[in-house]
Design a protein around this motif. Structure first.
Motif, PDB file in Angstrom:
ATOM      1  N   ILE A 182     -33.050  46.172 -14.307  1.00  0.00           N
ATOM      2  CA  ILE A 182     -31.841  46.412 -15.093  1.00  0.00           C
ATOM      3  C   ILE A 182     -30.680  45.774 -14.349  1.00  0.00           C
ATOM      4  CG2 ILE A 182     -30.305  48.145 -16.084  1.00  0.00           C
ATOM      5  CD1 ILE A 182     -32.645  50.094 -16.108  1.00  0.00           C
ATOM      6  N   ASN A 183     -29.995  44.878 -15.009  1.00  0.00           N
ATOM      7  CA  ASN A 183     -28.895  44.151 -14.376  1.00  0.00           C
ATOM      8  C   ASN A 183     -27.607  44.428 -15.153  1.00  0.00           C
ATOM      9  OD1 ASN A 183     -27.589  42.427 -12.593  1.00  0.00           O
ATOM     10  ND2 ASN A 183     -27.860  40.656 -13.933  1.00  0.00           N
ATOM     11  N   LEU A 195     -23.856  53.015 -11.253  1.00  0.00           N
ATOM     12  CA  LEU A 195     -24.026  53.045 -12.695  1.00  0.00           C
ATOM     13  C   LEU A 195     -25.472  53.348 -13.068  1.00  0.00           C
ATOM     14  CD1 LEU A 195     -21.831  49.979 -13.743  1.00  0.00           C
ATOM     15  CD2 LEU A 195     -21.214  52.398 -13.738  1.00  0.00           C
ATOM     16  N   LEU A 196     -26.422  52.867 -12.271  1.00  0.00           N
ATOM     17  CA  LEU A 196     -27.827  53.168 -12.556  1.00  0.00           C
ATOM     18  C   LEU A 196     -28.126  54.652 -12.381  1.00  0.00           C
ATOM     19  CD1 LEU A 196     -29.610  50.108 -10.903  1.00  0.00           C
ATOM     20  CD2 LEU A 196     -29.492  50.631 -13.343  1.00  0.00           C
ATOM     21  N   LYS A 202     -34.629  53.925 -15.515  1.00  0.00           N
ATOM     22  CA  LYS A 202     -34.574  53.657 -14.083  1.00  0.00           C
ATOM     23  C   LYS A 202     -35.507  52.514 -13.717  1.00  0.00           C
ATOM     24  CE  LYS A 202     -32.114  57.462 -13.322  1.00  0.00           C
ATOM     25  NZ  LYS A 202     -30.690  57.431 -12.889  1.00  0.00           N
ATOM     26  N   HIS A 203     -35.239  51.937 -12.538  1.00  0.00           N
ATOM     27  CA  HIS A 203     -36.215  51.018 -11.957  1.00  0.00           C
ATOM     28  C   HIS A 203     -37.450  51.820 -11.543  1.00  0.00           C
ATOM     29  CE1 HIS A 203     -32.701  48.157 -10.865  1.00  0.00           C
ATOM     30  NE2 HIS A 203     -33.258  47.794 -11.999  1.00  0.00           N
ATOM     31  N   PRO A 204     -38.616  51.196 -11.507  1.00  0.00           N
ATOM     32  CA  PRO A 204     -39.825  51.933 -11.107  1.00  0.00           C
ATOM     33  C   PRO A 204     -39.651  52.562  -9.722  1.00  0.00           C
ATOM     34  CG  PRO A 204     -40.390  49.785 -12.011  1.00  0.00           C
ATOM     35  CD  PRO A 204     -38.902  49.797 -11.860  1.00  0.00           C
ATOM     36  N   ASN A 205     -40.113  53.829  -9.581  1.00  0.00           N
ATOM     37  CA  ASN A 205     -40.061  54.517  -8.301  1.00  0.00           C
ATOM     38  C   ASN A 205     -41.281  55.416  -8.190  1.00  0.00           C
ATOM     39  OD1 ASN A 205     -39.214  57.342  -9.351  1.00  0.00           O
ATOM     40  ND2 ASN A 205     -37.628  55.988 -10.194  1.00  0.00           N
ATOM     41  N   TRP A 206     -41.374  56.128  -7.065  1.00  0.00           N
ATOM     42  CA  TRP A 206     -42.601  56.894  -6.819  1.00  0.00           C
ATOM     43  C   TRP A 206     -42.732  58.123  -7.703  1.00  0.00           C
ATOM     44  CZ3 TRP A 206     -42.508  61.925  -4.727  1.00  0.00           C
ATOM     45  CH2 TRP A 206     -41.253  62.379  -4.313  1.00  0.00           C
ATOM     46  N   LEU A 207     -41.643  58.529  -8.405  1.00  0.00           N
ATOM     47  CA  LEU A 207     -41.720  59.648  -9.336  1.00  0.00           C
ATOM     48  C   LEU A 207     -41.828  59.200 -10.795  1.00  0.00           C
ATOM     49  CD1 LEU A 207     -39.082  62.144  -7.854  1.00  0.00           C
ATOM     50  CD2 LEU A 207     -41.571  62.349  -7.812  1.00  0.00           C
ATOM     51  N   VAL A 258     -33.568  44.117 -18.727  1.00  0.00           N
ATOM     52  CA  VAL A 258     -32.379  44.555 -19.473  1.00  0.00           C
ATOM     53  C   VAL A 258     -31.140  44.037 -18.751  1.00  0.00           C
ATOM     54  CG1 VAL A 258     -31.064  46.517 -20.331  1.00  0.00           C
ATOM     55  CG2 VAL A 258     -33.568  46.620 -20.290  1.00  0.00           C
ATOM     56  N   THR A 259     -30.274  43.373 -19.497  1.00  0.00           N
ATOM     57  CA  THR A 259     -29.006  42.882 -18.955  1.00  0.00           C
ATOM     58  C   THR A 259     -27.870  43.441 -19.803  1.00  0.00           C
ATOM     59  OG1 THR A 259     -30.040  40.834 -18.194  1.00  0.00           O
ATOM     60  CG2 THR A 259     -27.639  40.863 -18.354  1.00  0.00           C
TER      61      THR A 259
END
Length: 790
Positions: A182-183, A195-196, A202-207, A258-259
């Motif tokens: 996401i930019n 802002l994120l 969200k960007h991919p994470n461990w949750l 996503v931009t």
């Protein structure tokens, strides 16, 4: 060419054309229909623009064919003439015999069927291929909106006898496309990370595997755009704009970029604030203190909205149900923004009727007595919401909605319409089972909190376990009088073997009856009082510990006590079961009055607070303090009136009722006629839980949404921290395992639990890790219970 020759040819051609026209037109003597199977002849005649006796030509025949096609019933229509008879040959469209769906998991079948029916595709309807193709495209669009770009819709049409078809819709949903990146472009005042943080995507994470916040959907992206706009406008960026949003998909349709391009604009301060409009008979000076927007502030859209709501609520509480308030910001070149609130009070509305729907069991009078908005009075928004809240607190309904539609033909009247969804309020059960801490359970129980729809509660129970046998009957009428005074009464018999419950070795057999009255003090407070006559017998046992022997020798084994009870309760909880906001607290007093065999009292205080944090996250704080003691000729609180600690509703992670002081090991003389007496020590060396006269407990709970569960109204998970213990401020001289209040003796636990509302009642499970464990404390990490919720 001679002129006379041309004239003759023209006359000859006109004659031929006239004769041809006369030959193609005719008067309809009869109409014959061919090919009808399901469509009635009357339906066809109603559609046709021609009747018997009409003179028609080729244009009229074309109109007949066009009209029949437009009806939608036929896929082919032809016309012929048999003398003076008009023959219509029709091929009907097939009827839909059945529709089946397969492969859909994300969108429920009922929702898809409802959408198909709305588009004219349902069993019994006429089948149209164009409609089916259009619906296939719409279904694919719905899945694309969820980020499932690989979704495909395949349809199969099976022809059946008697001109019917069976439709099969096979759905391949595919996997939702994941967020690759996401930019955000154009942000200078706030970083991308800031802002994120406010975005749902969200960007991919461990949750991500649990939260699914890295799965793209159009709805989530739209919500995130609104969050970014609100974020900036709440911080003074009045002219903030989202310039464009681009969504790019990788060739394999599995990843999304996503931009978001933004234009922040400048930060503005509030200049002048004005209130104008049509206030009717409301003094504008009374509304100005409701404005939370003031000169010199950094502009905030949230404060603007809050001011609008405060004004409309105030006007709504004065009967102006349709009042509006709009805050309009106007920017100036000097970096300020002037805010003008335009108010239109409208006509004061009066309530014509208060009506209820959905209550098939509960009587209207039970709902109506909870109303604080009266018919004939002006519509008061606060009273309508209070009436809804009182219905929710009854615990009879799963969901309650209220509407205030305007009465047709009037300008100043509304109806207040409550629609309710009833929840099960009673049960008849026979019990044969096993429960932790209880063992084998046998029983029969009839419980109804809304007896025959009257709002009265009735409970009749017979229970048998290895340590307790009981028979009880309870009845409560919450509206014994019209002004809300309640009356209840109860009868009971109970025999308890505390030794089998792994507590101190003694049995009690008690029976009695009581009556209770309740008086409402306000909308949220109530005072209850009553009395109970109770007889308690304690059979003799050689296994009694010294503490009990000493008490029985002094006070006797059978007592008749007259107990007076009083309690004050206050509750602002929004629901009776699984509340999410508000608080409740109560003070309880029980006194064995003079004239009883024993003189003692018990005083307690308990409370719980619910604080919404964000979204579905709620913080709950609970505490309980209770104290009992003797007065008059009685030296100490009877041991069978002690408080106990540990287990559900107390300190989880420890066995139920096993914390605190313990009894002294009993000594039994088993000497006989032959040989010297022998002393046998009964029970474990440390004694058994004996309880105490002082209880102090508290807990901290974080309520969070249950993952992977759609209907969260019936499931409540929590993370908790419990603390507390029970103490004895008047330990018997013979006791060796008794201790007074000491903060160092507090026990703690940390864990996770879940309550689940089932058809058998609420079931609660928890897993806890205890801390500050004493040498005699008994740990029980996993616990469950039926009939209690967090």
């Amino acid at each position: 060419m001679k002129p006379w020759f041309v004239l003759c040819c023209a006359l000859l051609l006109a004659g031929l054309l006239s004769s041809t026209a006369q030959a193609s037109s005719f008067t309809v003597g009869d109409i014959r229909l061919q090919g009808l199977q399901r469509v009635s002849a009357g339906t066809v005649f109603n559609v046709m623009p021609v009747e018997v006796g009409d003179t028609i030509d080729q244009d009229d025949v074309r109109d007949v064919i066009r009209s029949l096609f437009n009806s939608g019933y036929f896929r082919d229509v032809r016309a012929a003439r048999d003398g003076n008879t008009l023959v219509i040959i029709m091929a009907e469209r097939p009827a839909i015999d059945s529709i089946s769906l397969s492969g859909n998991r994300q969108i429920p079948t009922d929702a898809l069927m409802g959408g198909l029916e709305a588009q004219g595709l349902s069993e019994g309807e006429i089948f149209r291929q164009a409609t089916l193709e259009r619906i296939g495209i719409e279904l694919e669009r719905q899945y694309v909106a969820q980020g499932r770009y690989g979704a495909t819709i395949e349809t199969e049409i099976d022809e059946l006898p008697r001109n019917r078809v069976a439709i099969s819709i096979n759905i391949t949903e595919g996997q939702p496309s994941g967020i690759r990146h996401i930019n955000i472009v154009g942000n200078e005042s706030f970083s991308n990370e800031r802002l994120l943080d406010i975005m749902e995507l969200k960007h991919p994470n461990w949750l991500s595997w649990m939260r699914n916040d890295d799965k793209y959907s159009r709805e989530k992206l739209s919500g995130d755009i609104e969050r970014i706009e609100s974020f900036y406008q709440d911080r003074g960026f009045v002219e903030f704009q989202i310039e464009s949003v681009q969504v790019s998909i990788t060739p394999d349709r599995e990843q999304v970029y996503v931009t978001i391009n933004i234009d922040e604009g400048d930060v503005y301060e509030v200049g002048s604030v004005e209130l104008m409009g049509d206030f009717k008979d409301v003094d504008p000076d009374l509304l100005r203190p409701l404005l939370v927007v003031a000169s010199g502030q950094t502009f905030s859209r949230a404060l603007l909205t809050a001011s609008e709501e405060r004004i409309t609520n105030a006007l709504g509480n004065s009967g102006y149900t349709f009042a509006t308030a709009s805050g309009i910001p106007e920017t100036n070149d000097d970096g300020t923004v002037d805010v003008r609130f335009f108010v239109d009070a409208g006509q004061r509305a009066y309530v014509r009727r208060v009506e209820f729907s959905g209550n098939s069991v509960t009587r209207d009078e039970v709902l109506r007595r909870e109303m604080r908005q009266m018919e004939g009075g002006w519509a008061n928004t606060a009273l309508i919401e209070l009436s809804k809240l009182r219905l929710e607190r009854l615990g009879f309904f799963q969901e309650i909605n209220v509407e205030t539609p305007e009465v047709p033909g009037t300008e100043n009247q509304v109806d207040v319409l409550f629609s309710v969804e009833e929840a099960p309020s009673g049960s008849i059960s026979a019990t044969l089972g096993f429960a932790q801490g209880t063992g084998l359970v046998l029983g029969a129980n009839y419980s109804e909190t809304n007896f025959m729809g009257t709002g009265n509660s009735v409970n009749l129970g017979i229970d048998w376990t290895r340590f307790q046998q009981s028979l009880s009957f309870n009845y409560l009428n919450p509206y014994f009088t019209l002004d809300g005074i309640s009356r209840g009464f109860n009868f009971f018999y109970q025999r308890v073997d505390f030794g089998r419950q792994d507590l101190a070795d003694f049995n009690t057999e008690s029976y009695g009856a009581g009556v209770t009255f309740g008086v409402p003090l306000s909308e949220t407070q109530r005072f209850n009082f009553g009395g109970t006559v109770e007889n308690t017998d304690i059979p003799r046992s050689a296994a009694h510990p010294p503490e009990i022997v000493q008490f029985l020798d002094r006070e006797g084994r059978s007592t008749l006590n007259y107990k007076a009870r009083a309690n004050w309760v206050s509750s602002t909880l929004n629901r009776a079961i699984f509340p999410t906001r508000g608080h409740s607290q109560g003070i309880n007093l029980e006194v064995a009055v003079p004239g009883s065999d024993l003189n003692f009292f018990k005083l307690g205080y308990n409370n719980q607070f619910y604080f919404p944090i964000t979204g579905d996250y709620v913080l709950r704080l609970r505490s309980r303090v209770a104290y009992g003691d003797a007065y008059g000729d009685t030296e100490r609180l009877p041991f069978y009136e002690h408080y106990f600690s540990g287990g559900f509703g107390s300190v989880r992670g420890f066995q139920r009722s096993t914390l605190g002081p313990r009894s002294t090991q009993a000594v039994i003389d088993v000497g006989g006629p032959v040989g010297p007496p022998q002393l046998v020590f009964s029970g474990p060396p440390e004694g058994r839980p004996f309880g105490g006269n002082l209880l102090v407990e508290g807990s901290f709970e974080l309520i969070f949404p249950m993952p992977f569960v759609e209907d969260r109204r019936s499931v409540r998970p929590v993370l908790f921290v419990d603390a507390g213990n029970v103490f004895n401020t008047n330990c018997p001289e013979v006791s060796v395992n008794c201790f007074d209040f000491d903060v160092d003796e507090f026990r703690y636990s940390v864990g996770v639990g879940v309550s689940w509302l089932t058809g058998m009642g609420p079931m609660t499970f928890s897993y806890a890790r205890p801390f500050n464990r004493g040498p005699f404390d008994r740990v029980e990490r996993f616990q469950f219970e039926l009939g209690r919720t967090f």
